[in-house]
Motif scaffolding. Sequence first.
Motif, mmCIF file in Angstrom:
data_model
loop_
_atom_site.group_PDB
_atom_site.id
_atom_site.type_symbol
_atom_site.label_atom_id
_atom_site.label_comp_id
_atom_site.label_asym_id
_atom_site.label_seq_id
_atom_site.Cartn_x
_atom_site.Cartn_y
_atom_site.Cartn_z
ATOM 1 N N MET A 33 -24.160 109.335 -10.136
ATOM 2 C CA MET A 33 -23.848 108.049 -10.682
ATOM 3 C C MET A 33 -22.353 107.890 -10.804
ATOM 4 O O MET A 33 -21.658 108.818 -11.199
ATOM 5 N N ALA A 34 -21.924 106.723 -10.502
ATOM 6 C CA ALA A 34 -20.502 106.433 -10.584
ATOM 7 C C ALA A 34 -20.159 105.988 -11.999
ATOM 8 O O ALA A 34 -20.897 105.257 -12.633
ATOM 9 N N THR A 35 -19.057 106.463 -12.466
ATOM 10 C CA THR A 35 -18.615 106.052 -13.809
ATOM 11 C C THR A 35 -17.692 104.859 -13.666
ATOM 12 O O THR A 35 -17.040 104.666 -12.635
ATOM 13 N N GLU A 36 -17.658 104.076 -14.705
ATOM 14 C CA GLU A 36 -16.777 102.905 -14.693
ATOM 15 C C GLU A 36 -15.325 103.368 -14.758
ATOM 16 O O GLU A 36 -15.013 104.342 -15.440
ATOM 17 N N PRO A 37 -14.454 102.661 -14.052
ATOM 18 C CA PRO A 37 -13.042 103.041 -14.142
ATOM 19 C C PRO A 37 -12.515 102.740 -15.549
ATOM 20 O O PRO A 37 -12.958 101.807 -16.208
ATOM 21 N N ARG A 38 -11.582 103.544 -15.959
ATOM 22 C CA ARG A 38 -10.992 103.335 -17.293
ATOM 23 C C ARG A 38 -10.196 102.037 -17.314
ATOM 24 O O ARG A 38 -9.467 101.725 -16.374
ATOM 25 N N ARG A 39 -10.368 101.337 -18.387
ATOM 26 C CA ARG A 39 -9.602 100.098 -18.549
ATOM 27 C C ARG A 39 -8.246 100.428 -19.155
ATOM 28 O O ARG A 39 -8.139 101.267 -20.047
ATOM 29 N N ARG A 40 -7.292 99.741 -18.671
ATOM 30 C CA ARG A 40 -5.950 99.930 -19.228
ATOM 31 C C ARG A 40 -5.868 99.146 -20.540
ATOM 32 O O ARG A 40 -6.419 98.058 -20.647
#
Length: 100
Positions: free
Chosen positions: A1-8
């Motif tokens: 599963m792909a994780t969501e990219p971190r939000r800045r």
Amino acid sequence: MATEPRRRPRPVGFQPRFTLMVIYVAALTFVYCFALAAPILYRFYEIGSAPGAGPEEQALLAEAMRESLRGRLWIALAAAAVTVALGIWARALPGLRPPR
């Protein structure tokens, strides 16, 4: 599963807290100086608006007003600084409240 990219995190905008604090201290110093000199200013207004008042009396009252504030300017400045410090501590001054 792909994780969501971190939000800045949102960039912090311009927050002129020190400038606002200096403006509050200056404005409150003016208010306290006016309050300390109010009795002299009222007397100046009474004599200045009298029909028989001459320039000598007005000059005398202007000198009395300068003398009344000469030793009290530091009192007004200290009172303004304490008022701003209490306002910051109580989070009552707009613009100086820390973000939540």
